[in-house]
Design a protein around this motif. Structure first.
Motif, PDB file in Angstrom:
ATOM      1  N   ALA A  76       0.843  -1.198   0.000  1.00 39.26           N
ATOM      2  CA  ALA A  76       0.000   0.000   0.000  1.00 39.26           C
ATOM      3  C   ALA A  76       0.877   1.248   0.000  1.00 39.26           C
ATOM      4  O   ALA A  76       0.769   2.127   0.848  1.00 39.26           O
ATOM      5  CB  ALA A  76      -0.946  -0.001   1.198  1.00 39.26           C
ATOM      6  N   GLY A  77       1.783   1.304  -0.967  1.00 39.25           N
ATOM      7  CA  GLY A  77       2.490   2.544  -1.284  1.00 39.25           C
ATOM      8  C   GLY A  77       1.686   3.239  -2.387  1.00 39.25           C
ATOM      9  O   GLY A  77       0.577   2.809  -2.716  1.00 39.25           O
ATOM     10  N   ILE A 116       2.017   3.167  -5.558  1.00 39.44           N
ATOM     11  CA  ILE A 116       1.755   2.320  -6.720  1.00 39.44           C
ATOM     12  C   ILE A 116       0.600   1.350  -6.429  1.00 39.44           C
ATOM     13  O   ILE A 116      -0.384   1.286  -7.181  1.00 39.44           O
ATOM     14  CB  ILE A 116       3.038   1.566  -7.128  1.00 39.44           C
ATOM     15  N   HIS A 136      -2.855  -5.742   0.771  1.00 36.33           N
ATOM     16  CA  HIS A 136      -2.146  -6.213   1.972  1.00 36.33           C
ATOM     17  C   HIS A 136      -0.934  -5.328   2.238  1.00 36.33           C
ATOM     18  O   HIS A 136      -0.107  -5.115   1.341  1.00 36.33           O
ATOM     19  CB  HIS A 136      -1.627  -7.642   1.781  1.00 36.33           C
ATOM     20  N   PRO A 184       1.462  -4.360   6.048  1.00 36.22           N
ATOM     21  CA  PRO A 184       1.488  -4.199   7.505  1.00 36.22           C
ATOM     22  C   PRO A 184       1.683  -2.746   7.928  1.00 36.22           C
ATOM     23  O   PRO A 184       1.346  -2.370   9.051  1.00 36.22           O
ATOM     24  CB  PRO A 184       2.710  -5.039   7.924  1.00 36.22           C
ATOM     25  N   ALA A 185       2.215  -1.935   7.033  1.00 38.61           N
ATOM     26  CA  ALA A 185       2.527  -0.534   7.373  1.00 38.61           C
ATOM     27  C   ALA A 185       2.301   0.346   6.128  1.00 38.61           C
ATOM     28  O   ALA A 185       3.255   0.780   5.482  1.00 38.61           O
ATOM     29  CB  ALA A 185       3.964  -0.419   7.851  1.00 38.61           C
ATOM     30  N   GLY A 232       6.869   3.005   3.045  1.00 38.24           N
ATOM     31  CA  GLY A 232       8.017   2.690   2.195  1.00 38.24           C
ATOM     32  C   GLY A 232       8.711   3.943   1.688  1.00 38.24           C
ATOM     33  O   GLY A 232       8.729   4.991   2.351  1.00 38.24           O
ATOM     34  N   MET A 271       9.021  15.165  -6.621  1.00 36.51           N
ATOM     35  CA  MET A 271       9.221  15.868  -7.900  1.00 36.51           C
ATOM     36  C   MET A 271       8.616  15.037  -9.025  1.00 36.51           C
ATOM     37  O   MET A 271       8.772  13.818  -9.065  1.00 36.51           O
ATOM     38  CB  MET A 271      10.722  16.059  -8.152  1.00 36.51           C
ATOM     39  N   ALA A 280       5.119  -4.033  -3.994  1.00 38.22           N
ATOM     40  CA  ALA A 280       5.701  -3.988  -2.650  1.00 38.22           C
ATOM     41  C   ALA A 280       7.024  -3.242  -2.593  1.00 38.22           C
ATOM     42  O   ALA A 280       7.785  -3.401  -1.638  1.00 38.22           O
ATOM     43  CB  ALA A 280       5.876  -5.412  -2.140  1.00 38.22           C
ATOM     44  N   GLY A 309      10.229  -4.731  -1.265  1.00 38.57           N
ATOM     45  CA  GLY A 309       9.772  -6.045  -0.807  1.00 38.57           C
ATOM     46  C   GLY A 309       9.445  -6.992  -1.952  1.00 38.57           C
ATOM     47  O   GLY A 309       9.204  -8.184  -1.726  1.00 38.57           O
ATOM     48  N   GLY A 360      18.524   6.572  -0.011  1.00 36.89           N
ATOM     49  CA  GLY A 360      18.515   8.021  -0.226  1.00 36.89           C
ATOM     50  C   GLY A 360      18.283   8.749   1.080  1.00 36.89           C
ATOM     51  O   GLY A 360      17.320   8.451   1.797  1.00 36.89           O
ATOM     52  N   TYR A 409      18.708  18.918  -4.606  1.00 32.85           N
ATOM     53  CA  TYR A 409      17.437  19.549  -4.995  1.00 32.85           C
ATOM     54  C   TYR A 409      16.749  20.145  -3.768  1.00 32.85           C
ATOM     55  O   TYR A 409      16.951  19.691  -2.634  1.00 32.85           O
ATOM     56  CB  TYR A 409      16.512  18.595  -5.756  1.00 32.85           C
ATOM     57  N   LEU A 444      14.595   3.744   1.102  1.00 35.61           N
ATOM     58  CA  LEU A 444      15.170   2.805   0.139  1.00 35.61           C
ATOM     59  C   LEU A 444      14.353   2.809  -1.144  1.00 35.61           C
ATOM     60  O   LEU A 444      13.186   2.402  -1.151  1.00 35.61           O
ATOM     61  CB  LEU A 444      15.206   1.395   0.755  1.00 35.61           C
ATOM     62  N   PRO A 475      13.260   1.422  -4.714  1.00 39.85           N
ATOM     63  CA  PRO A 475      13.291   0.096  -5.344  1.00 39.85           C
ATOM     64  C   PRO A 475      13.953   0.168  -6.710  1.00 39.85           C
ATOM     65  O   PRO A 475      13.323   0.473  -7.716  1.00 39.85           O
ATOM     66  CB  PRO A 475      11.806  -0.279  -5.449  1.00 39.85           C
ATOM     67  N   HIS A 486      10.294   1.054  -9.307  1.00 31.24           N
ATOM     68  CA  HIS A 486      10.123   2.437  -9.783  1.00 31.24           C
ATOM     69  C   HIS A 486      11.265   3.366  -9.366  1.00 31.24           C
ATOM     70  O   HIS A 486      11.254   4.551  -9.694  1.00 31.24           O
ATOM     71  CB  HIS A 486       8.775   2.993  -9.317  1.00 31.24           C
ATOM     72  N   ARG A 546      13.810   5.954  -8.651  1.00 34.54           N
ATOM     73  CA  ARG A 546      13.708   7.382  -8.295  1.00 34.54           C
ATOM     74  C   ARG A 546      12.387   7.994  -8.746  1.00 34.54           C
ATOM     75  O   ARG A 546      12.162   9.184  -8.541  1.00 34.54           O
ATOM     76  CB  ARG A 546      14.831   8.169  -8.998  1.00 34.54           C
TER      77      ARG A 546
HETATM   78  C1  LIG Z   1      15.107   9.855  -0.941  1.00 33.31           C
HETATM   79  C2  LIG Z   1      14.061   9.537  -1.963  1.00 33.31           C
HETATM   80  C3  LIG Z   1      13.578  10.559  -2.773  1.00 33.31           C
HETATM   81  C4  LIG Z   1      12.631  10.272  -3.766  1.00 33.31           C
HETATM   82  N1  LIG Z   1      12.134  11.292  -4.523  1.00 33.31           N
HETATM   83  C5  LIG Z   1      11.245  11.022  -5.513  1.00 33.31           C
HETATM   84  C6  LIG Z   1      10.721  12.064  -6.301  1.00 33.31           C
HETATM   85  O1  LIG Z   1      11.021  13.234  -6.083  1.00 33.31           O
HETATM   86  N2  LIG Z   1       9.865  11.756  -7.317  1.00 33.31           N
HETATM   87  C7  LIG Z   1       9.505  10.450  -7.583  1.00 33.31           C
HETATM   88  O2  LIG Z   1       8.745  10.222  -8.536  1.00 33.31           O
HETATM   89  N3  LIG Z   1       9.958   9.444  -6.812  1.00 33.31           N
HETATM   90  C8  LIG Z   1      10.827   9.695  -5.796  1.00 33.31           C
HETATM   91  N4  LIG Z   1      11.317   8.679  -5.029  1.00 33.31           N
HETATM   92  C9  LIG Z   1      10.998   7.306  -5.400  1.00 33.31           C
HETATM   93  C10 LIG Z   1       9.620   6.874  -4.870  1.00 33.31           C
HETATM   94  O3  LIG Z   1       9.509   7.166  -3.499  1.00 33.31           O
HETATM   95  C11 LIG Z   1       9.441   5.376  -5.089  1.00 33.31           C
HETATM   96  O4  LIG Z   1       9.759   5.033  -6.412  1.00 33.31           O
HETATM   97  C12 LIG Z   1       7.988   5.010  -4.785  1.00 33.31           C
HETATM   98  O5  LIG Z   1       7.696   5.274  -3.436  1.00 33.31           O
HETATM   99  C13 LIG Z   1       7.702   3.565  -5.129  1.00 33.31           C
HETATM  100  O6  LIG Z   1       6.376   3.316  -4.762  1.00 33.31           O
HETATM  101  P1  LIG Z   1       5.906   1.858  -4.338  1.00 33.31           P
HETATM  102  O7  LIG Z   1       4.485   1.963  -3.951  1.00 33.31           O
HETATM  103  O8  LIG Z   1       6.301   0.921  -5.428  1.00 33.31           O
HETATM  104  O9  LIG Z   1       6.864   1.474  -3.124  1.00 33.31           O
HETATM  105  P2  LIG Z   1       6.941   2.048  -1.640  1.00 33.31           P
HETATM  106  O10 LIG Z   1       6.577   3.479  -1.589  1.00 33.31           O
HETATM  107  O11 LIG Z   1       8.279   1.656  -1.128  1.00 33.31           O
HETATM  108  O12 LIG Z   1       5.805   1.227  -0.871  1.00 33.31           O
HETATM  109  C14 LIG Z   1       5.898  -0.177  -0.788  1.00 33.31           C
HETATM  110  C15 LIG Z   1       4.895  -0.675   0.244  1.00 33.31           C
HETATM  111  O13 LIG Z   1       4.903  -2.105   0.195  1.00 33.31           O
HETATM  112  C16 LIG Z   1       4.823  -2.611   1.503  1.00 33.31           C
HETATM  113  N5  LIG Z   1       5.360  -3.974   1.496  1.00 33.31           N
HETATM  114  C17 LIG Z   1       6.649  -4.365   1.295  1.00 33.31           C
HETATM  115  N6  LIG Z   1       6.746  -5.702   1.357  1.00 33.31           N
HETATM  116  C18 LIG Z   1       5.480  -6.177   1.595  1.00 33.31           C
HETATM  117  C19 LIG Z   1       4.918  -7.488   1.764  1.00 33.31           C
HETATM  118  N7  LIG Z   1       5.687  -8.595   1.685  1.00 33.31           N
HETATM  119  N8  LIG Z   1       3.585  -7.605   2.002  1.00 33.31           N
HETATM  120  C20 LIG Z   1       2.798  -6.484   2.060  1.00 33.31           C
HETATM  121  N9  LIG Z   1       3.282  -5.232   1.918  1.00 33.31           N
HETATM  122  C21 LIG Z   1       4.599  -5.076   1.681  1.00 33.31           C
HETATM  123  C22 LIG Z   1       5.605  -1.614   2.342  1.00 33.31           C
HETATM  124  O14 LIG Z   1       5.197  -1.663   3.710  1.00 33.31           O
HETATM  125  C23 LIG Z   1       5.246  -0.286   1.674  1.00 33.31           C
HETATM  126  O15 LIG Z   1       4.128   0.318   2.297  1.00 33.31           O
HETATM  127  C24 LIG Z   1      12.187   8.931  -3.968  1.00 33.31           C
HETATM  128  C25 LIG Z   1      12.640   7.935  -3.113  1.00 33.31           C
HETATM  129  C26 LIG Z   1      13.560   8.218  -2.117  1.00 33.31           C
HETATM  130  C27 LIG Z   1      14.004   7.132  -1.178  1.00 33.31           C
END
Ligand SMILES: Cc1cc2nc3c(=O)[nH]c(=O)nc-3n(C[C@H](O)[C@H](O)[C@H](O)COP(=O)(O)OP(=O)(O)OC[C@H]3O[C@@H](n4cnc5c(N)ncnc54)[C@H](O)[C@@H]3O)c2cc1C
Length: 382
Positions: free
Chosen positions: A27-28, A30, A48, A50-51, A55, A63, A208, A211, A225, A254, A308, A310, A334, A336
């Protein structure tokens, strides 16, 4: 979103709930955007995590920068970033309409600057490349820069405007997506998924973030980062309105200003798996930030944090079925760009699930099997 705690997770497919047609892991931004889109199409969706929202998005600056982030050798990624940024205004409007939440979407644009002659030379190489791709980069003389942002340091030698590179606040975006998904009927289960289950008729979306590697074996690795958050002493808006991206004595930094007085200063890029904040990183980020925008020295330092990203071997996301598992869709890696790529990822994955977008050419460069040469010929869409 309806929330069920750990005690009820064993009954995802039982009790009063019908089996989900779509199970989203993570639940990030994406996972939640996919859940929202799918639930809005009338599909039964269970998410699903837990938090939720804990992420990379919790650390991200937000940005939306397909132009400033168009780097050498990432042509296909630049195309996807540009397409997603094009969808952002409509996506933001729809999300605000669905939830009433102000997600901090701002369109002042991005100024890219170089502090010294060497910094400017390095920056110009990239701006020429970006202009060569036909991206909207306008070179600015120092006087034009300062007319736009008078608070920039007088030493800044030159810059360029990426007017279409916008920003959003990820810490507002994720709760808004969670609310939108809930209102559309998605259910949240606050427990992790530890392994992928056998095919059961539904679709599983692995969103995830870092993850995803443990669940799928895909080459997603954490890229650390570190970021700082500053705040104006009086709580008013910062003294500049554009996102500023710059080189300052060889350091890349930035500065992302928010209406609430916050300025996000980032970020390191480190091949590490810990989330410790180091004194050296804080020092380098602050020095570069103040070199470009001297008034930041007077701001309060309110947060230091690391997250962190991905990352994948080619810095681009992985979108689509796992080799040999057409019922499991990856939406991860995804790196940066997960915030800017949220709208297009949600549309593409929803299109795969409903069957309306299986031949979308946008997907082709980002298939999961690009890292498995042996399975390239497999028809993953059948
Ligand atoms: C310092 C920094 C700066 C950034 N700046 C930008 C920016 O300016 N612009 C931009 O477009 N992007 C930026 N990003 C990148 C962006 O944050 C990530 O690409 C984005 O958050 C990815 O989204 P996500 O939902 O895939 O993953 P996440 O946001 O990491 O969320 C993943 C979720 O999955 C859950 N999860 C993990 N494993 C499991 C499991 N086994 N079961 C159930 N749940 C699980 C976690 O608890 C978490 O909630 C930045 C990242 C960082 C670290």
């Amino acid at each position: 979103m309806l929330t069920r705690g750990p005690s009820s997770t064993g009954g995802v497919n039982k009790g009063p709930f019908l089996a989900p047609q779509v199970t989203v892991v993570g639940a990030g931004p994406i996972g939640l955007a996919i859940a929202w889109r799918c639930a809005a199409r009338g599909l039964r969706v269970v998410v699903h995590d837990p938090a939720p929202g804990s992420g990379a998005s919790h650390v991200a600056a937000g940005m939306l920068a397909p132009v400033a982030e168009a780097y050498f050798g990432e042509h296909e990624l630049t195309g996807l970033l540009t397409e997603s940024a094009r969808r952002w205004p409509g996506f933001a409007a729809e999300l605000t309409e669905a939830t009433g939440v102000d997600i901090g979407y701002r369109t002042e644009g991005t100024l890219m600057v170089g502090l010294t002659a060497d910094d400017l030379a390095e920056a110009r190489r990239l701006w020429s490349y970006q202009q060569g791709l036909g991206l909207p980069v306008s070179l600015l003389r120092p006087s034009q820069l300062r007319a736009r942002e008078p608070a920039l340091a007088p030493r800044v030698r030159g810059g360029a405007l990426a007017a279409t590179d916008h920003q959003v606040d990820p810490r507002r975006l994720v709760p808004a997506l969670r609310l939108a998904a809930a209102r559309a009927g998605a259910v949240l289960v606050t427990e992790p998924v530890r392994q992928l289950s056998e095919p059961s008729g539904g679709v599983t979306v692995v969103a995830a973030g870092c993850g995803a590697a443990a669940l799928t074996g895909l080459p997603v690795r954490p890229v650390k980062g570190q970021v700082l958050r500053l705040r104006t002493p009086d709580g008013g808006p910062p003294g500049f309105r554009h996102v500023i991206r710059g080189y300052a004595d060889g350091e890349h930094v930035y500065l992302v200003p928010r209406e609430c007085g916050e300025v996000v200063v980032g970020a390191t890029v480190e091949e590490r798996t810990d989330v410790a904040v180091s004194a050296g990183a804080v020092l380098r980020l602050l020095r570069a930030a103040v070199d470009l925008m001297p008034e930041l020295a007077e701001y309060d330092l309110v947060e230091t944090i690391a997250g962190l990203r991905p990352g994948t071997p080619d810095n681009a996301p992985i979108l689509g079925p796992l080799p040999g598992r057409p019922d499991v869709l990856a939406a991860t890696g995804h790196h940066r760009h997960g915030i800017v790529l949220t709208p297009v990822t949600a549309d593409l994955i929803t299109g795969l699930i409903t069957g309306e977008g299986t031949d979308d050419p946008l997907l082709t460069p980002f298939r999961a099997d690009r890292f498995h040469p042996d399975s390239k010929e497999e028809d993953l869409w059948s």
